[in-house]
Design an enzyme around this catalytic site. Structure first.
Site, PDB file in Angstrom:
ATOM      1  N   PRO A 185       0.845  -1.204   0.000  1.00  0.00           N
ATOM      2  CA  PRO A 185       0.000   0.000   0.000  1.00  0.00           C
ATOM      3  C   PRO A 185       0.876   1.248   0.000  1.00  0.00           C
ATOM      4  CG  PRO A 185      -0.662  -1.530   1.748  1.00  0.00           C
ATOM      5  CD  PRO A 185       0.653  -2.012   1.222  1.00  0.00           C
TER       6      PRO A 185
ATOM      7  N   ASP B 106       3.395  16.890  10.795  1.00  0.00           N
ATOM      8  CA  ASP B 106       4.285  17.734   9.998  1.00  0.00           C
ATOM      9  C   ASP B 106       4.256  17.352   8.517  1.00  0.00           C
ATOM     10  OD1 ASP B 106       6.971  18.198  12.480  1.00  0.00           O
ATOM     11  OD2 ASP B 106       4.894  18.904  12.395  1.00  0.00           O
TER      12      ASP B 106
ATOM     13  N   GLU C 248       0.915  17.815   4.363  1.00  0.00           N
ATOM     14  CA  GLU C 248       0.726  18.218   2.966  1.00  0.00           C
ATOM     15  C   GLU C 248       0.643  17.008   2.049  1.00  0.00           C
ATOM     16  OE1 GLU C 248       3.409  21.879   1.920  1.00  0.00           O
ATOM     17  OE2 GLU C 248       4.406  20.644   3.451  1.00  0.00           O
TER      18      GLU C 248
ATOM     19  N   SER D 289       0.922  13.336   3.472  1.00  0.00           N
ATOM     20  CA  SER D 289       0.604  12.032   4.066  1.00  0.00           C
ATOM     21  C   SER D 289      -0.904  11.790   4.054  1.00  0.00           C
ATOM     22  CB  SER D 289       1.154  11.928   5.490  1.00  0.00           C
ATOM     23  OG  SER D 289       0.660  12.972   6.314  1.00  0.00           O
TER      24      SER D 289
ATOM     25  N   ARG E 153       0.087   4.785  13.262  1.00  0.00           N
ATOM     26  CA  ARG E 153      -0.228   5.431  14.559  1.00  0.00           C
ATOM     27  C   ARG E 153       0.330   6.854  14.578  1.00  0.00           C
ATOM     28  NH1 ARG E 153      -1.769   2.679  18.899  1.00  0.00           N
ATOM     29  NH2 ARG E 153      -0.511   3.982  20.284  1.00  0.00           N
TER      30      ARG E 153
ATOM     31  N   GLY F 209      -3.045  -5.433   5.348  1.00  0.00           N
ATOM     32  CA  GLY F 209      -4.073  -5.118   4.365  1.00  0.00           C
ATOM     33  C   GLY F 209      -4.055  -3.652   4.005  1.00  0.00           C
TER      34      GLY F 209
ATOM     35  N   VAL G 260      -6.115  -0.121   4.415  1.00  0.00           N
ATOM     36  CA  VAL G 260      -7.193   0.656   5.026  1.00  0.00           C
ATOM     37  C   VAL G 260      -7.896   1.415   3.910  1.00  0.00           C
ATOM     38  CG1 VAL G 260      -7.711   2.529   6.630  1.00  0.00           C
ATOM     39  CG2 VAL G 260      -5.930   0.857   7.191  1.00  0.00           C
TER      40      VAL G 260
ATOM     41  N   TYR H 187      12.230  15.108  19.982  1.00  0.00           N
ATOM     42  CA  TYR H 187      12.555  15.035  18.566  1.00  0.00           C
ATOM     43  C   TYR H 187      14.002  15.477  18.385  1.00  0.00           C
ATOM     44  CZ  TYR H 187      10.446  14.878  13.874  1.00  0.00           C
ATOM     45  OH  TYR H 187      10.051  14.518  12.615  1.00  0.00           O
TER      46      TYR H 187
END
EC number: 2.5.1.26
Lengths: 623, 623
Positions: B199, B268, B271, B273, B282, B337, B339, B543
């Site tokens: 996917p 972040d 734009e 994802s 997650r 699979g 989504v 981060y």
């Protein structure tokens, strides 16, 4: 009389403080406990150091010393000393019971007063298992009383059977592990000798989860977690507590309170239910709006399975490390292993607490108000909306506080005439509220909520009514035992449902219950009532009470089961879930495939087959 | 030039509104859409109806028209028109890059400008699969450009290889399903003919999740979800939206905004994802303090697996129906699979939004402030604390807004001398804040947070600095491409960690990075910097940015990988998690057993073996 023997520690949930206060977390923790951590020894007790079964009813809810009964004057009273209602007369209850159910104090259906031990099958003992168990030093018993006590939850059919002295399949042995390592030993032995293990926490299941499968031919061992009930440490820096899973709600909160903290997790069963049980059933608490449900509260879980111990290596607050294995554990309802230790979030105890109540002209306005409160994301710690029947029921439970006797109906009339002119007494309903937190914020918050309520015709009805509503929560369960003394049986059940289906589900399910009872020959219209008991962004939790007078029916429990089944079908058809928090157990297994789809069932089965290929954890829940 | 052919709809993420606005939810929905539902047709576009690869870089981040470069005057500028920074000169950037990395504009490492199609292996086509696929009418391509574009995420090693023109294993075929039913057909065919399905949503993975396993001998089919990008309906009564999983963040928010709503989920990467990607990994969003992370946002998920479609029957807000199968899906990272459709919570758009910033004397005080804000549960929509290096870095990215040139150092000096006397410029750090909601409440909330900040030596530093911090979020990723033009490589990585380990982890991981670089012969000290980017009750998300000048190293990517590996070991040793939100992919598989224990691994494997016994979803992530 139960047979004590010297080498069995007759323990009830009390932990004597003979163990070292500080303990390594399973020996795996390589760093010293943080200086901010307060090690504690839990000195907990459900009793004054008496065995559970000597302070709790063997065939009904809660403490033996606390029960509703009709005294010589025919007045309802609540015995004992444990509750606010204890020792008080409840003048309106009789009239309410008689008018609601057509009950009659002359028509009695008393319970068998004591357990007839000879009605209990002799235990099927696995001698090889027992021999190795003895060498571990872990306390055990195959005494009939101990076994029967742990053979059931609180579904109607379970209690009904006990009251009739009917004992079905019960555990053959009870074991009391003291700590995680004891559980590891027990599970190893169970796997080695092929005994069936059934974890037992507070015994408050209402999903038939604790029923022993009658077809189970192996020795069934009830693994009672009550002795693993310490708070191992409190971590003030991270606001977490590491707790053994056998601790019960009231002890957990009381102990944390001593350090100025709380989990805030307050399921209605909290006097008796255990942390491990909450994890196993995805429990929800009254004040979840502040503290969250169990899935929001847990930071770390340790569970012993036939394949070994499962636990994450990290206590980070939120992760992306594949599917969250905590969610394989939560909701597993005793089918995969024994939860032994849990790290939970704790909060400083709130500075201030304030109850409240609002009367609405009708249920629809009340629901619309709750929906708006949810939309604005300003729900108090707790907000519950009961329907008109429950409002009346609440009145019936008012204790006598003066020498002037006020009849139930008079009291009701007085309430609405003086305060709520124009409100139809047969339509009005009440919301109870609880706020807690910083005092200034609470007062601001309270104003916001009451302002919203006013837009939906709601009138503030005082703190007392609110507080009383919540206090009643803990005594309601005792009422069923009273009912069952007079031909009345009943149950509660619950669901979660999107907002736009709340009114439909309330109306349709209540109507369906009434119809089904009529169809099945119930002689007197049933009590069929509901309340909206939790609010969420996308929906609500709705809680139903259903009870009826079974006089004249030859198989009352069967009638009950048919009506409950129909009610659940009606719930599902109206977009409600199979359960918000009670769980599935064996009671609702038949709907699992429809609920999570075949592929979902397959996933759960594949996990079960891997973790427990020999079905050691054979309570037959869920799948 | 990419080869178009007439029967391939060259689609980029734009859905032409030729489909009926209202559609049944898989035909299973037995009740009519609620009158409160607004059916929408999503007219979404990442571009002006151009193919993705014609508007996005094939070997770098983001849009082709947007990049950092040094102009003829040797000044840094950011090209294009899409961002606030676009078209501006950034005077301080060059100096910062030169002093931070020892970079030199003379030392160039340009990327291969175009894809050399002959470097791409001819596709391994499964003819039987392809034949049946053709009869479905679902668009497909085995064009080299289409395949390469979907063969990677944005890990350093992936981009580095592309820039060198090195193409490894890539998908053999790309398919563009239009809807859930198309996906069902594709998965059925893949199972029938044993092709490997991967996917593909936004392609923003930074865990090597999208890398094609080199050992895969079957035909690899990239299932591009970009054409399944409609909002199927908005349900105003329940505040939910039912959305196809191929929609990307910016389109989802823009479309919902048109109706006055938002999900508020702003990773972040938003734009580019996709919703399906968020579920699979997650995902976490910048404003999770208000809107929640993906697990808090989803109400219903539908996924197509080799065993069939998995979905719950109910849209209730919270349930206890065994382990939550949504949590078997979330985090499965494309291994189980595809989504296809998700019901998400939506909120009314906030009335008011206000940025802010606070300067702290040092990082320790800043962390203590964030911890206290978390303890009081009064975090704004977003609160982020960057360390001193990032504060300086932020200054380097200031665009030139007047004709007077201010050098980077001058600007920095000016900032601290005029405003923050007594603050050590090499220790001070900045928190950026975003509040949103009801205006009155925002202003109250803001006061509360600044009051807390003051207790930790924090001084308000204005809205501009805050806003700029958040605007920079979306351009930071473009900077790496600039670095890579001048011998500088780098990456970000993240973790979640309990509060009491935050300072240790920041200090130790940054120090470890510096040490490792030195050991491995890196010629110039690396950039090693961090920020606390999310707060939770029990900990925080941290981060890290890490970058260095690789001039003089024969195998820079290998050095990079060793340092990153050591950094992750350091994170884990300091109590940090394997990932807060980036996920595991293939990059972090080696630590999975340690992270979730052997039993946890076994659980995931058992689910995989059931759902996908032939490893059709063979991206080899996680396990």
């Amino acid at each position: 009389m139960s047979g004590f023997s010297d080498n069995i520690m007759r323990l009830s949930g009390r932990m004597l403080s003979q163990y070292p206060a500080q303990r390594d977390w399973d020996g795996k923790l390589t760093r010293a406990p943080h200086p901010g951590i307060i090690p504690t020894c839990s000195i907990v007790t459900l009793s004054d150091n008496l065995p559970k079964q000597e302070i709790m009813k063997w065939n009904g809810w809660g403490y033996s010393d606390s029960k509703f009964l009709y005294n010589k004057k025919g007045q309802a009273e609540f015995t004992g000393k444990r509750y606010r209602l204890s020792g008080m007369i409840i003048p309106g209850l009789r009239e309410w019971m008689e008018s609601t159910f057509g009950a009659n104090l002359q028509h009695k259906t008393p319970a068998a007063p004591i357990l007839n031990s000879s009605a209990v099958q002799p235990p099927t003992l696995n001698e090889a298992f027992l021999k190795e168990l003895k060498s571990t030093g872990i306390p055990f018993s195959h005494d009939a009383e101990d076994r029967v006590f742990r053979s059931h939850g609180h579904c109607l059919h379970e209690i009904f059977a006990l009251r009739e002295g009917k004992i079905g399949r019960v555990p053959d042995l009870v074991v009391w592990p003291n700590c995680h390592n004891d559980v590891v030993k027990i599970v190893e032995l169970a796997c080695k000798h092929n005994v069936c293990l059934m974890p037992y926490g507070g015994g408050t299941s209402v999903s038939s989860a604790l029923e022993c499968p009658p077809e189970e031919t192996r020795s069934i061992v009830s693994l009672d977690t009550s002795q693993m009930n310490r708070i191992l440490w409190i971590d003030e820096k991270n606001l977490t507590a590491h707790v053994e899973a056998g601790i019960v709600g009231q002890d957990l909160e009381r102990l944390l309170n001593e350090s100025g903290y709380c989990t805030g997790h307050e399921p209605d069963s909290m006097e008796f239910s255990s942390l491990g049980g909450w994890v196993a059933t995805r429990a929800s608490g009254m004040k979840k709006n502040i503290y969250g449900n169990i899935e929001d509260l847990v930071v770390h879980i340790k569970m012993v399975t036939p394949q070994g111990v499962i636990e994450k290596s990290c206590q980070g607050p939120r992760m992306s490390t594949g599917p969250d294995v905590h969610h394989f554990i939560m909701g597993s309802e005793g089918t995969l292993g024994v939860v032994t230790e849990v790290t939970m979030k704790i909060r400083p105890m709130p500075e201030y607490q304030k109850y409240g109540s609002v009367v609405f002209p009708n249920f629809e306005m009340g629901v619309a108000c709750l929906r708006e409160v949810a939309r604005q994301r300003c729900a108090p710690a707790s907000i519950r909306l009961m329907d008109n029947e429950q409002f009346k029921f609440g009145h019936a439970l008012k204790p006598q506080v003066s020498s002037i006797f006020t009849s139930f109906l008079d009291g009701l009339k007085k309430f609405y005439i003086t305060k709520f002119k124009g409100f139809d007494p047969n339509r009005l309903c009440v919301a109870t509220l609880l706020f807690e937190g910083d005092r200034e914020k609470v007062l601001q918050h309270e104003k916001q909520v009451y302002d919203i309520a006013a837009k939906f015709g709601g009138l503030a009805a005082g703190e007392d009514n609110g507080q009383r509503g919540y206090m009643l929560t803990f005594v309601i369960a005792y009422l069923r035992d009273l009912g069952m003394d007079y031909y009345v049986i009943g149950e509660s059940f619950e669901t979660s449902v999107p907002w736009d289906r709340v009114l439909d589900i309330c109306r349709n399910v209540k109507a369906r219950i009434v119809r089904e009872c009529k169809d099945k020959g119930v002689q007197f219209p049933p009590l069929s009532t509901c309340r909206v008991t939790q609010t969420y962004d996308a929906g609500a939790c709705v809680y139903f009470y259903f009870a009826f007078n079974y006089r004249g029916l030859s198989d009352p429990v069967h009638v009950y089961e048919q009506v409950e089944h129909a009610a659940r079908e009606e719930i599902l058809a109206n977009g409600g879930s199979l359960s918000h928090h009670h769980g599935v157990g064996k009671l609702r297994k038949e709907w699992m495939r429809e609920t999570i789809s075949s592929v979902g069932m397959g996933m759960l089965k594949s996990v079960k087959d891997y973790v427990d290929p020999n079905n050691i954890f054979g309570n037959r829940n869920l799948l």
